[in-house]
Design a protein around this motif. Structure first.
Motif, PDB file in Angstrom:
ATOM      1  N   HIS A 132      20.637  53.159  57.219  1.00  0.00           N
ATOM      2  CA  HIS A 132      19.718  51.958  57.413  1.00  0.00           C
ATOM      3  C   HIS A 132      21.068  50.917  57.784  1.00  0.00           C
ATOM      4  O   HIS A 132      20.781  49.951  58.245  1.00  0.00           O
ATOM      5  CB  HIS A 132      19.070  51.709  56.171  1.00  0.00           C
ATOM      6  N   LEU A 133      22.228  51.066  56.979  1.00  0.00           N
ATOM      7  CA  LEU A 133      22.917  50.205  56.842  1.00  0.00           C
ATOM      8  C   LEU A 133      24.216  50.356  58.030  1.00  0.00           C
ATOM      9  O   LEU A 133      25.142  49.566  57.988  1.00  0.00           O
ATOM     10  CB  LEU A 133      23.932  49.956  55.627  1.00  0.00           C
ATOM     11  N   LEU A 140      12.104  45.730  49.745  1.00  0.00           N
ATOM     12  CA  LEU A 140      10.789  45.726  49.983  1.00  0.00           C
ATOM     13  C   LEU A 140      10.274  46.131  51.200  1.00  0.00           C
ATOM     14  O   LEU A 140       9.498  47.019  51.739  1.00  0.00           O
ATOM     15  CB  LEU A 140      10.077  44.370  49.632  1.00  0.00           C
ATOM     16  N   THR A 141      11.203  45.320  52.303  1.00  0.00           N
ATOM     17  CA  THR A 141      10.992  45.673  53.736  1.00  0.00           C
ATOM     18  C   THR A 141      11.280  47.287  54.144  1.00  0.00           C
ATOM     19  O   THR A 141      10.665  47.600  54.820  1.00  0.00           O
ATOM     20  CB  THR A 141      11.735  44.718  54.551  1.00  0.00           C
ATOM     21  N   PHE A 155       8.491  49.904  53.307  1.00  0.00           N
ATOM     22  CA  PHE A 155       7.407  49.913  54.621  1.00  0.00           C
ATOM     23  C   PHE A 155       8.084  50.708  55.686  1.00  0.00           C
ATOM     24  O   PHE A 155       7.449  51.220  56.363  1.00  0.00           O
ATOM     25  CB  PHE A 155       6.877  48.570  54.881  1.00  0.00           C
ATOM     26  N   GLU A 156       9.238  50.224  56.095  1.00  0.00           N
ATOM     27  CA  GLU A 156      10.114  50.777  57.461  1.00  0.00           C
ATOM     28  C   GLU A 156       9.961  52.388  57.137  1.00  0.00           C
ATOM     29  O   GLU A 156       9.606  53.024  58.132  1.00  0.00           O
ATOM     30  CB  GLU A 156      11.292  50.293  57.446  1.00  0.00           C
ATOM     31  N   ALA A 206       6.494  54.204  57.548  1.00  0.00           N
ATOM     32  CA  ALA A 206       6.207  54.273  58.858  1.00  0.00           C
ATOM     33  C   ALA A 206       6.877  54.934  59.759  1.00  0.00           C
ATOM     34  O   ALA A 206       6.520  55.022  61.028  1.00  0.00           O
ATOM     35  CB  ALA A 206       6.183  52.619  59.308  1.00  0.00           C
ATOM     36  N   ASP A 207       8.259  55.503  59.318  1.00  0.00           N
ATOM     37  CA  ASP A 207       9.093  56.205  60.246  1.00  0.00           C
ATOM     38  C   ASP A 207       8.406  57.560  60.514  1.00  0.00           C
ATOM     39  O   ASP A 207       8.063  58.255  59.440  1.00  0.00           O
ATOM     40  CB  ASP A 207      10.498  56.226  59.322  1.00  0.00           C
ATOM     41  N   PRO A 208       8.353  57.975  61.634  1.00  0.00           N
ATOM     42  CA  PRO A 208       7.691  59.548  61.953  1.00  0.00           C
ATOM     43  C   PRO A 208       8.599  60.601  61.202  1.00  0.00           C
ATOM     44  O   PRO A 208       7.714  61.466  61.026  1.00  0.00           O
ATOM     45  CB  PRO A 208       8.087  59.691  63.459  1.00  0.00           C
ATOM     46  N   PRO A 254       0.481  59.978  62.302  1.00  0.00           N
ATOM     47  CA  PRO A 254       0.294  58.461  61.980  1.00  0.00           C
ATOM     48  C   PRO A 254      -0.483  57.920  61.119  1.00  0.00           C
ATOM     49  O   PRO A 254      -0.467  57.073  60.361  1.00  0.00           O
ATOM     50  CB  PRO A 254       0.249  57.683  63.548  1.00  0.00           C
ATOM     51  N   ARG A 257       0.654  58.305  57.650  1.00  0.00           N
ATOM     52  CA  ARG A 257       2.008  57.150  57.395  1.00  0.00           C
ATOM     53  C   ARG A 257       1.128  55.832  57.121  1.00  0.00           C
ATOM     54  O   ARG A 257       1.675  55.092  56.381  1.00  0.00           O
ATOM     55  CB  ARG A 257       2.805  57.184  58.740  1.00  0.00           C
ATOM     56  N   ASN A 258       0.009  55.569  58.090  1.00  0.00           N
ATOM     57  CA  ASN A 258      -0.571  54.378  57.999  1.00  0.00           C
ATOM     58  C   ASN A 258      -1.440  54.238  56.364  1.00  0.00           C
ATOM     59  O   ASN A 258      -1.316  53.233  55.641  1.00  0.00           O
ATOM     60  CB  ASN A 258      -1.649  54.283  58.978  1.00  0.00           C
ATOM     61  N   VAL A 302       1.375  53.617  53.969  1.00  0.00           N
ATOM     62  CA  VAL A 302       1.503  51.891  53.968  1.00  0.00           C
ATOM     63  C   VAL A 302       0.395  51.282  53.144  1.00  0.00           C
ATOM     64  O   VAL A 302       0.680  50.049  52.440  1.00  0.00           O
ATOM     65  CB  VAL A 302       1.813  51.484  55.387  1.00  0.00           C
ATOM     66  N   LEU A 303      -0.493  51.443  53.795  1.00  0.00           N
ATOM     67  CA  LEU A 303      -1.577  50.600  53.227  1.00  0.00           C
ATOM     68  C   LEU A 303      -1.885  50.764  51.676  1.00  0.00           C
ATOM     69  O   LEU A 303      -2.083  49.642  50.842  1.00  0.00           O
ATOM     70  CB  LEU A 303      -3.244  50.971  53.744  1.00  0.00           C
ATOM     71  N   ALA A 305       0.914  48.914  50.076  1.00  0.00           N
ATOM     72  CA  ALA A 305       0.781  47.503  50.336  1.00  0.00           C
ATOM     73  C   ALA A 305      -0.162  46.784  48.858  1.00  0.00           C
ATOM     74  O   ALA A 305       0.167  45.842  48.398  1.00  0.00           O
ATOM     75  CB  ALA A 305       0.518  47.173  51.481  1.00  0.00           C
ATOM     76  N   THR A 346       4.363  41.289  51.459  1.00  0.00           N
ATOM     77  CA  THR A 346       3.548  42.562  51.109  1.00  0.00           C
ATOM     78  C   THR A 346       2.368  42.501  52.153  1.00  0.00           C
ATOM     79  O   THR A 346       1.740  43.433  52.495  1.00  0.00           O
ATOM     80  CB  THR A 346       3.492  42.748  49.793  1.00  0.00           C
ATOM     81  N   PHE A 359       2.266  43.429  55.709  1.00  0.00           N
ATOM     82  CA  PHE A 359       2.248  44.830  55.874  1.00  0.00           C
ATOM     83  C   PHE A 359       0.911  45.472  55.799  1.00  0.00           C
ATOM     84  O   PHE A 359       0.236  46.267  56.348  1.00  0.00           O
ATOM     85  CB  PHE A 359       3.383  45.774  55.205  1.00  0.00           C
ATOM     86  N   GLU A 360       0.185  45.001  54.514  1.00  0.00           N
ATOM     87  CA  GLU A 360      -1.112  45.414  54.480  1.00  0.00           C
ATOM     88  C   GLU A 360      -2.171  44.984  55.516  1.00  0.00           C
ATOM     89  O   GLU A 360      -2.996  45.653  55.845  1.00  0.00           O
ATOM     90  CB  GLU A 360      -1.769  44.672  53.068  1.00  0.00           C
ATOM     91  N   ALA A 382      -1.521  47.265  58.448  1.00  0.00           N
ATOM     92  CA  ALA A 382      -1.968  48.694  58.188  1.00  0.00           C
ATOM     93  C   ALA A 382      -3.564  48.964  58.042  1.00  0.00           C
ATOM     94  O   ALA A 382      -4.150  49.910  57.911  1.00  0.00           O
ATOM     95  CB  ALA A 382      -1.263  49.381  56.981  1.00  0.00           C
ATOM     96  N   ASN A 397       0.451  51.977  63.205  1.00  0.00           N
ATOM     97  CA  ASN A 397       2.044  52.338  62.454  1.00  0.00           C
ATOM     98  C   ASN A 397       3.139  51.845  63.227  1.00  0.00           C
ATOM     99  O   ASN A 397       3.974  51.485  62.808  1.00  0.00           O
ATOM    100  CB  ASN A 397       1.899  53.680  62.637  1.00  0.00           C
ATOM    101  N   VAL A 425       3.796  48.105  62.181  1.00  0.00           N
ATOM    102  CA  VAL A 425       4.394  48.090  60.842  1.00  0.00           C
ATOM    103  C   VAL A 425       5.721  48.423  61.090  1.00  0.00           C
ATOM    104  O   VAL A 425       6.672  47.712  60.463  1.00  0.00           O
ATOM    105  CB  VAL A 425       3.920  49.063  59.855  1.00  0.00           C
ATOM    106  N   LEU A 426       6.186  49.659  61.807  1.00  0.00           N
ATOM    107  CA  LEU A 426       7.452  49.910  62.172  1.00  0.00           C
ATOM    108  C   LEU A 426       8.295  48.907  62.771  1.00  0.00           C
ATOM    109  O   LEU A 426       9.394  48.483  62.284  1.00  0.00           O
ATOM    110  CB  LEU A 426       7.635  51.120  62.767  1.00  0.00           C
ATOM    111  N   ALA A 433       8.842  45.883  60.364  1.00  0.00           N
ATOM    112  CA  ALA A 433       9.790  45.947  59.244  1.00  0.00           C
ATOM    113  C   ALA A 433      11.414  45.840  59.758  1.00  0.00           C
ATOM    114  O   ALA A 433      12.155  45.428  59.233  1.00  0.00           O
ATOM    115  CB  ALA A 433       9.671  47.230  58.590  1.00  0.00           C
ATOM    116  N   ASN A 438      18.660  44.825  59.323  1.00  0.00           N
ATOM    117  CA  ASN A 438      19.238  44.431  60.515  1.00  0.00           C
ATOM    118  C   ASN A 438      18.439  43.492  61.520  1.00  0.00           C
ATOM    119  O   ASN A 438      18.727  43.411  62.753  1.00  0.00           O
ATOM    120  CB  ASN A 438      19.169  46.173  61.272  1.00  0.00           C
TER     121      ASN A 438
END
Lengths: 301, 301
Positions: free
Chosen positions: A30-31, A125-126, A129-130, A133-135, A141, A144-145, A148-149, A152, B126, B129-130, B133, B145, B148-149, B152, B158
């Motif tokens: 991520h960084l 926090l962000t 969720f990222e 939601a990532d495959p 999906p 994943r959804n 997320v829900l 949240a 939050t 994202f809720e 989703a 999805n 959301v991605l 995020a 980034n």
């Protein structure tokens, strides 16, 4: 001879190590971008600074009930730990609980500065969720959804953030039993509940199974908080790594203060029994989750 | 006679009204639970306190290119406005930009208190994202999805949070042109870009169309920031509703300071021209998005 709790501690440590490796990898990926160095460093400080990783453990073991591998459940577990860590970083801020130490190390706003701590919380926090939601988290999906829900809802105004707000509003006031239970169910319980619900979502559980895991998760959240209050009350500053009976000092209502130590201990055992009852339909597969409930209730730190 | 900008303002106001109604409904639904009253009130203060609603407008109009109705695009637009508003609430905090007024009203930490402002930001982030989703946003979980991605990524380390961190780190330092452009692309540009990308996602755009809208969104973010810097520089505190040339006073680098006013104005026109170029494949359907670019560049407040 090793006690059941010691055996379970070994199992928890194993999963904590796995979680830590995945969290470190997540941050490395991520960084890698153009982001600012200091926030990245402070995110590492916050996220990789220890912790029992009980929530990731619950995700892993709840998912395992449905044959989901540890590797497959790990992205969800790391997302939850990111979210939990954000809540600690923001709760520790001067305007909130104003804590200078966490897990035996300076809190983010002390080690860096307040603005960085605010941004680190926002970023984690962000990132939670990222990650969900990532495959890589799950090929479907819809799953994943659903994650997320559910996260949240657990984290927001009707869950953790709402509980924190009630907690701040309650300082210096005397809350009744129902109010304290509601506050704790939101502030602490919601993420424990999500941990177990997430396992059910990942595993494609049916509604009965999901309901059972949610009941177990709620119980575990209550047991965790009650054990925390008892530890605070009995006050072992070194073992708990934080100031003795700090909540009580601040005038925050705890179940121990409301019920007394003996009734609180009795209640804790009842909650553990209910958690075990909730898991009964899963039979032998749920042995480790049952141990987790007893471990959370009887831990000494 | 009405100028093109006045005509567009009427169109923008219409969509802002629609957005405000949807935001109010969202909060009504969301705050019906057991959450704490004060955070709910403060969320209303932050979210319903005015604003041009340019980002929701861009979602609506980008989606409209693909035949998506305003109603169908509105949940995504409100989610983005929740996220944008969280960033304002946290940026205004004493440890960050320390602003006491926003849109002519006291900022959240002034109207309530700092802890509440931190929690309001967390809650709105939050809730964004809720909302994305939620099945009401789109019946297809793959689309939800993807939203959301994308959000995020735009909002995190980034993107916006990273830009804010670079901005804080830059106070009192002199940044070069490339550094300022990078900072602004992250801090302001990422959400504009997302607004247009979101329209493409909702509309099932192909890659070429999505790339065109992302280019337009990036341009719009740059144009918005540059126009802001020019307004700050020319300083009309009442019209802009904030302190005159505040960024410059703080020693924050702006493109106007680096390029000079005339070159900045030339650059602004070039960006608008590029935005129009990006939209060319959409033909007449994109007329309102082209007007949006000119409006953003030439606005007086």
């Amino acid at each position: 001879m090793t006690s059941p709790n010691e055996t379970f501690q070994t199992e928890l440590d194993r999963v904590a190590d796995l979680t830590n490796r995945h969290l470190a990898n997540l941050l490395d990926r991520h960084l890698g971008g153009e982001g600012p160095a200091q926030v990245g460093e402070a995110m590492r400080h916050a996220l990789l600074g220890g912790g029992k990783r009980i929530r990731p453990y619950l995700v892993i073991r709840s998912a395992a009930l449905f044959g989901v591998s540890e590797e497959a459940a790990m992205p969800t577990a790391t997302a939850l730990e990111c979210l939990h860590t954000y809540s600690l970083v923001h709760d520790d801020l001067p305007a909130m609980d104003d804590d200078e130490m966490r897990r035996g190390r300076p809190t983010v706003h002390v080690a860096y500065e307040e603005a960085t701590a605010i941004l680190v919380g926002d970023a984690l926090l962000t990132l939670a969720f990222e990650t969900l939601a990532d495959p890589q988290t799950n090929p479907d999906p819809a799953i994943r959804n659903a994650l997320v829900l559910a996260l949240a809802k657990a984290a927001g105004t009707n869950g953790m953030v709402g509980g924190q707000a009630l907690d701040l509003a309650a300082e210096g006031k005397s809350l009744g039993l129902d109010e304290v239970l509601r506050l704790q169910a939101m502030k602490t319980g919601a993420l424990f509940r999500f941990a177990c619900e997430a396992g059910a979502i990942l595993g494609g559980a049916d509604e009965t199974q999901k309901t059972a895991l949610i009941r177990y998760g709620k119980d575990l959240g209550q047991a965790f908080q009650l054990a925390d209050d008892l530890l605070d009350h009995e006050g072992d500053a070194e073992a708990a790594g934080k100031a003795v009976a700090k909540d009580a000092e601040r005038g925050k209502a705890t179940l121990v203060a409301l019920l007394g130590v003996d009734a609180a201990k009795t209640r804790l055992e009842e909650i553990v029994a209910d958690a075990e009852e909730a898991l009964r339909p899963f039979g032998e597969d749920a042995v480790l989750l049952m141990e987790a409930a007893r471990f959370v209730a009887r831990r000494k730190a």
